[in-house]
Every structure is written in C-alpha cells, then in structure tokens.
Design a protein around this motif. Structure first.
Motif, PDB file in Angstrom:
ATOM      1  N   LEU A  20      24.891  -1.687 -50.754  1.00  0.00           N
ATOM      2  CA  LEU A  20      25.761  -0.768 -50.043  1.00  0.00           C
ATOM      3  C   LEU A  20      25.107  -0.096 -48.862  1.00  0.00           C
ATOM      4  CD1 LEU A  20      27.434   0.760 -53.173  1.00  0.00           C
ATOM      5  CD2 LEU A  20      28.356  -0.950 -51.651  1.00  0.00           C
ATOM      6  N   SER A  21      24.247  -0.797 -48.152  1.00  0.00           N
ATOM      7  CA  SER A  21      23.757  -0.378 -46.846  1.00  0.00           C
ATOM      8  C   SER A  21      23.146   1.013 -46.858  1.00  0.00           C
ATOM      9  CB  SER A  21      24.902  -0.426 -45.843  1.00  0.00           C
ATOM     10  OG  SER A  21      25.461  -1.698 -45.785  1.00  0.00           O
ATOM     11  N   GLY A  22      22.211   1.255 -47.739  1.00  0.00           N
ATOM     12  CA  GLY A  22      21.430   2.470 -47.629  1.00  0.00           C
ATOM     13  C   GLY A  22      21.692   3.510 -48.694  1.00  0.00           C
ATOM     14  N   LEU A  23      22.728   3.371 -49.515  1.00  0.00           N
ATOM     15  CA  LEU A  23      22.931   4.332 -50.576  1.00  0.00           C
ATOM     16  C   LEU A  23      21.841   4.170 -51.633  1.00  0.00           C
ATOM     17  CD1 LEU A  23      26.788   4.124 -50.969  1.00  0.00           C
ATOM     18  CD2 LEU A  23      25.442   5.700 -49.621  1.00  0.00           C
ATOM     19  N   PRO A 447      42.545  -3.451 -43.294  1.00  0.00           N
ATOM     20  CA  PRO A 447      42.600  -3.377 -44.759  1.00  0.00           C
ATOM     21  C   PRO A 447      41.338  -2.777 -45.366  1.00  0.00           C
ATOM     22  CG  PRO A 447      43.500  -5.471 -44.015  1.00  0.00           C
ATOM     23  CD  PRO A 447      42.933  -4.805 -42.792  1.00  0.00           C
ATOM     24  N   SER A 448      40.175  -3.023 -44.756  1.00  0.00           N
ATOM     25  CA  SER A 448      38.930  -2.456 -45.278  1.00  0.00           C
ATOM     26  C   SER A 448      38.904  -0.943 -45.149  1.00  0.00           C
ATOM     27  CB  SER A 448      37.729  -3.061 -44.543  1.00  0.00           C
ATOM     28  OG  SER A 448      37.619  -4.448 -44.808  1.00  0.00           O
ATOM     29  N   ALA A 449      39.549  -0.404 -44.109  1.00  0.00           N
ATOM     30  CA  ALA A 449      39.630   1.055 -43.972  1.00  0.00           C
ATOM     31  C   ALA A 449      40.507   1.646 -45.068  1.00  0.00           C
ATOM     32  CB  ALA A 449      40.164   1.420 -42.589  1.00  0.00           C
ATOM     33  N   SER A 508      29.493  -1.328 -43.360  1.00  0.00           N
ATOM     34  CA  SER A 508      30.194  -2.388 -42.646  1.00  0.00           C
ATOM     35  C   SER A 508      31.490  -2.746 -43.372  1.00  0.00           C
ATOM     36  CB  SER A 508      29.310  -3.631 -42.535  1.00  0.00           C
ATOM     37  OG  SER A 508      30.044  -4.727 -42.030  1.00  0.00           O
ATOM     38  N   PRO A 509      32.609  -2.854 -42.662  1.00  0.00           N
ATOM     39  CA  PRO A 509      33.863  -3.255 -43.320  1.00  0.00           C
ATOM     40  C   PRO A 509      33.754  -4.599 -44.035  1.00  0.00           C
ATOM     41  CG  PRO A 509      34.307  -2.408 -41.113  1.00  0.00           C
ATOM     42  CD  PRO A 509      32.804  -2.540 -41.232  1.00  0.00           C
ATOM     43  N   ASP A 510      32.925  -5.511 -43.511  1.00  0.00           N
ATOM     44  CA  ASP A 510      32.785  -6.830 -44.129  1.00  0.00           C
ATOM     45  C   ASP A 510      32.087  -6.769 -45.479  1.00  0.00           C
ATOM     46  OD1 ASP A 510      34.001  -7.959 -41.922  1.00  0.00           O
ATOM     47  OD2 ASP A 510      32.107  -8.370 -40.894  1.00  0.00           O
ATOM     48  N   ASP A 511      31.321  -5.704 -45.741  1.00  0.00           N
ATOM     49  CA  ASP A 511      30.602  -5.586 -47.004  1.00  0.00           C
ATOM     50  C   ASP A 511      31.430  -4.908 -48.094  1.00  0.00           C
ATOM     51  OD1 ASP A 511      28.402  -6.810 -45.931  1.00  0.00           O
ATOM     52  OD2 ASP A 511      27.383  -4.939 -45.397  1.00  0.00           O
ATOM     53  N   ARG A 512      32.597  -4.419 -47.751  1.00  0.00           N
ATOM     54  CA  ARG A 512      33.442  -3.765 -48.760  1.00  0.00           C
ATOM     55  C   ARG A 512      34.187  -4.822 -49.568  1.00  0.00           C
ATOM     56  NH1 ARG A 512      35.694   0.104 -44.081  1.00  0.00           N
ATOM     57  NH2 ARG A 512      33.643   0.961 -43.505  1.00  0.00           N
ATOM     58  N   PRO A 513      34.543  -4.485 -50.790  1.00  0.00           N
ATOM     59  CA  PRO A 513      35.219  -5.480 -51.637  1.00  0.00           C
ATOM     60  C   PRO A 513      36.646  -5.710 -51.169  1.00  0.00           C
ATOM     61  CG  PRO A 513      35.170  -3.361 -52.727  1.00  0.00           C
ATOM     62  CD  PRO A 513      34.353  -3.202 -51.475  1.00  0.00           C
ATOM     63  N   THR A 514      37.204  -6.818 -51.558  1.00  0.00           N
ATOM     64  CA  THR A 514      38.618  -7.081 -51.327  1.00  0.00           C
ATOM     65  C   THR A 514      39.418  -6.470 -52.472  1.00  0.00           C
ATOM     66  OG1 THR A 514      38.556  -9.180 -52.526  1.00  0.00           O
ATOM     67  CG2 THR A 514      38.046  -9.226 -50.152  1.00  0.00           C
TER      68      THR A 514
END
Length: 533
Positions: A20-23, A447-449, A508-514
C-alpha cells in the motif's frame, strides 16, 4: 502438533507497507502466543506492481528454533517464475527480530492470477506449529518492446559534426519551447472547459462566496460551458423530470425526518392512480430557497434516475408546481433511516429531529461486514451502468430495520450534514475527507476514487460514524495523504478488516482493489466470522 497457541514464536507480515505504498501498519499472525486464524484464512491479493512479500519473525525462547519454509505456486511456470527467498528454506528462527522476503517475479508473457501458498513449520522438539499463508498474485502481460539496433563499430564525431549538432540542438530547443507554450495554452483552455463541464454535470457546483458549508445561496452557473452542452444537459434534466412527474395531490406529508438550513426531508405516503398507498421519503426545500438551490436539488435527486437494483435507492417521482418547491419522492419503508443517523444512534448520539426512536441493537463485526457487502453490491451495480457516484459516504446511504444498506444520491447532503463538507478556497463545498488524493488535488474521478471513499465508509461503519481525520485541518488533508498518512485502525477492528480499508487507500489508483476483489475478500471474511462466532 500444537495449532491453538505458540508461546515460543512471534510472526508478523508488513503487508501494508509492501502493498500500500508506504503505509506502515502490520498484520500479526502470531502474537501473545495466539494464532490469528482469521488472518491465516484471508487470501490477500498481490497487485501486479508488487513483486515481493515481507515477514518479520522472532523466537521468544532463549534459543533459535528450527524451521522448514516452502513456497508453492502450482504448475504456473508460464505466468510466474519460481519464487525465491532471501533466507534458506531450512534453518533456525533467530532470537532477535528478523525480516525475510519472498520474491514473486512474473514472466510478463501471460495475464493471470496465480494462487501462492507459503508453508512454515516451526518446532521446539516437544511441539511444532504449521502455518499456511495464502496469496493471489496478479500478473499482467507486458507489451513487447521495440528492437534496438546497435552498430558494432562506434562512430567518431568530427568538429563539424559537433558544430552542426549544437546548432540543431539550439534550434530544436527553441522549437520545443514554442510547441510547449502553445500546448500549455491549449491545455489550459481544455482544463477550464473540462472543469466547467464537470461542475455543471455533478452535484458540486461552484459557490462564489464559500462562507459556510451549509449555505447554497450563492451558487452561480458556470459561464464557460458551451451553449450546446448546457442546452443538452438542461434538456436531459427536463426529460427526466417529465418522465417522473406525479401529481402533488397524491402526496401526503406526515412528519419531518431531517431539516437543514434550506432543505427538509419528510416521511409521507403516495397514492397511485389505483388508490394504493405506499410509504415514501420526500426531499424538498423551504420557502426561502433560491431558484439555484431548487435546480441543484433536482439535478442531484435525478442522479440515479432509471437505475433499478435492490442496493440502490433511486428517485420514484418528482412533483413540480408553480410557486412551490419541488418534491422528490423515494420509496421507503417503516424502520428505514439514514445510515449516518443510525450509526450515531448506535453510539448514543442524537442527530436531527428523527433521532428519538428506540436505540438500535449493538453492531457486531458480522453486521459491519454484511452492511459493507451491501454497499459494495450497490456500487458495483452503479459502475456496471457507467455511473460514478463521487460522494460515497454513510450520509448518502440508508439502512432498514434488518440492517440492509442501500446507496442513495447526495441531494441535500451539504445542507443536512454541513460538517462533512468544506471549502478550500476553490469555490466548491466538497467532502474533503472522503475524497481520494487525485480527486482532491486534481479533481480526477474514476471507479478507483469511489473505491477510496468506500474504504472511508467502511471505516465509518466500524467507528459508528466518527469524523474521519478529525484532528486534521481540511486545508492540510491533501498534504497529509500525500505524505503517506491514513486513517488509524479503529478499536476492536480486526486486522483483516482494516487491511481491506487500507488496501482501498493506496496512493496510486491502479494499486487499489477492484470491486469484485473486495466482494471476494469480504465474503470470505464474513464466512470465517460466521464459522467461528
């Protein structure tokens, strides 16, 4: 084999930092001598952008403990290369904390999801513990790279070549600067046009004074929207209203459910042409509401017009009569209420004139997960219809007496919940603390937002509608998120549930789940809760 407790071992995965990019939160598998079975049964997805997993372990005895470590990916050599470890597969767990890594390199030739099983066996001589960690590695096919020709004999540049190259570079630089200046002017015009279209098409219309989050009195129409687009939007709204128009005499108002500065929500009934009555919720405006406020109410109320799903609350009808405020009717039933009101009541906080009913029953983790699944199903349907909600939150959902959740529009939300909307000097009252970073800073909605906001909704469910980032000034939220900070794990929230939330807040929106992935995760987790509780 002792599988209930392991007082000799501590094991934790730095899953959030990895995925998760730094958490920097951690997911414990063995803590205080107890195995976290929920975590072990949770199949964690590994995005295509992540190629390694990190675990930290420690022997709690005075001596190292022997272990056997194995990674199994089945017969998927065409998708995933053989996983590697930065430690030996057989060795000893150290007495000091140590972090080890599993590398999962994709081949890049095939797009697929590969099940990964990491098995760990630790023994003390008298007892042993076997642990299985399940992952789902996502691999994507890489685009072929163009071939690059390399001459075998290097070319020696002459002084003339250098002179002409320098002259060419100078001319090229001037040309690039001219093109860049022209592109900037064109892009600026496009951005102004896009911003104007977005403000006109969505509920967030500009507020020229922006003095109060509860005030709509100073909304003005954007001036840069092309006349043709404005006329098309107006015709579309008029067509929707025409198709939804009902007679005012068939509506009977009973009691006020919520009231704001200029908006009111009533409970009432509607009688159809056959005389059959049904319970309805009526959204309308007070006498001092302006024409712009009334137009905004209609525009927001018709946002979900024509959508039919059991997890979506769509407008039932519209009543417009001269010299009176419009009525927006929604199907309703006894026991339904606004989800944020309901959560506050669970916490013992009264909100609004309709908060004097009996206290709701206490919510369990099972209830929370099931309610989150309902919201997920509703949002998945909206996205399947190519509709972005842009304001997913507890205040824009309803819940019935059986704890079934439906997603609603955001009509009157700024007026009824002014503390949830803020103006940052950009002439817009926005749900700052629910917005994804790119939506907050660049007004980029996708959709990622919506999935980011869904993670905040899940956090609201687990905290019973506490205010997100209560200690952070609205003007500082963007910098706060950009620095990698996120909402803290609520008390009594399982690690697996918080992992889902944190996964939604990837930078990044691309790293969020669908949404399908989230549905699978939460359904599996709900099954585990049902099995052990």
């Amino acid at each position: 084999m002792n599988i209930e407790s392991t007082p000799f071992l501590k094991l934790v995965e730095k899953i959030y930092k990895c995925l998760l990019s730094g958490l920097t939160a951690e997911l414990f598998y063995v803590r205080d001598g107890q195995i976290n079975f929920y975590a072990l049964n949770f199949v964690v997805p590994v995005p295509a952008t992540i190629g390694e997993l990190h675990f930290t372990w420690q022997s709690l005895t005075r001596r190292p403990l022997p272990y056997i470590l194995h990674v199994d990916v089945g017969k998927n050599e065409d998708v995933l290369h053989t996983p590697t470890l930065n430690i030996s597969s057989v060795g000893f767990v150290p007495t000091e904390p140590q972090t080890w890594r599993v590398d999962l390199p994709c081949t890049g030739t095939v797009s697929a999801e590969v099940p990964v099983t990491i098995s760990l066996n630790v023994s003390t001589g008298s007892s042993s513990t076997a642990l299985l960690f399940r992952r789902r590695k996502v691999c994507l096919k890489e685009a072929p790279k163009p071939a690059v020709r390399v001459d075998s004999v290097p070319y020696a540049a002459t002084s003339a070549d250098i002179f002409y190259a320098a002259a060419g570079c100078a001319g090229g630089a001037l040309l690039i600067a001219a093109v860049a200046a022209a592109a900037c002017r064109v892009r600026a015009r496009k951005l102004r046009r896009a911003r104007s279209e977005e403000q006109d098409g969505h509920a967030f219309l500009p507020d020229s004074s922006c003095k109060s989050a509860a005030s709509y009195t100073s909304y003005r129409r954007p001036t840069s929207l092309p006349a043709v687009a404005a006329e098309e939007r107006a015709r579309d709204l008029q067509q929707r209203i025409a198709e939804l128009t009902i007679q005012r005499c068939r509506v009977r108002l009973r009691s006020v459910a919520m009231e704001g500065t200029f908006g009111r929500v009533y409970k009432g009934t509607y009688a159809d042409e056959d005389g059959r009555e049904q319970e309805v919720l009526v959204k309308t405006a007070s006498e001092h509401a302006s024409q712009i406020q009334l137009s905004l109410l209609l525009q927001e109320g018709c946002m979900l017009y024509g959508l039919r799903h059991e997890r979506v609350l769509s407008v039932l009808g519209v009543s417009i009569e001269d010299q009176t405020a419009p009525f927006l009717l929604y199907p309703w039933s006894v026991g339904c209420r606004n989800l944020k009101q309901f959560l506050l009541a669970c916490r013992g906080v009264n909100f609004g004139v309709a908060a004097n009913g009996p206290p709701p029953p206490p919510l369990t983790t099972q209830h929370v997960v099931r309610m989150a699944l309902h919201a997920l199903d509703g949002l998945a349907y909206l996205h399947s219809q190519h509709v972005l909600h842009k304001d997913i939150a507890a205040r824009n959902c309803i819940v019935d007496e059986n704890l079934r959740v439906m997603i609603a529009d955001n009509a009157l939300s700024r007026d009824l919940f002014p503390g949830d909307y803020h103006c940052l000097g950009d002439n817009e009252n926005r749900p700052i603390k629910w917005l994804a970073l790119e939506a907050l800073s660049k007004k980029q909605f996708s959709p990622s937002a919506d999935i980011w906001a869904l993670g905040v909704l899940l956090w609201e469910l687990t905290t019973l509608a506490h205010q997100p980032y209560a200690e952070v000034d609205p003007f500082e939220v963007a910098a706060y998120l950009r620095d990698g900070y996120r909402l803290q794990q609520p008390a009594n929230c399982p690690d697996e549930l918080f992992a889902v939330m944190a996964y939604c807040w990837a930078m990044s929106p691309d790293d969020r789940p669908t949404l399908p992935q989230l549905q699978i995760f939460l359904r599996d987790f709900h099954t585990q809760l049902t099995r052990f509780v």
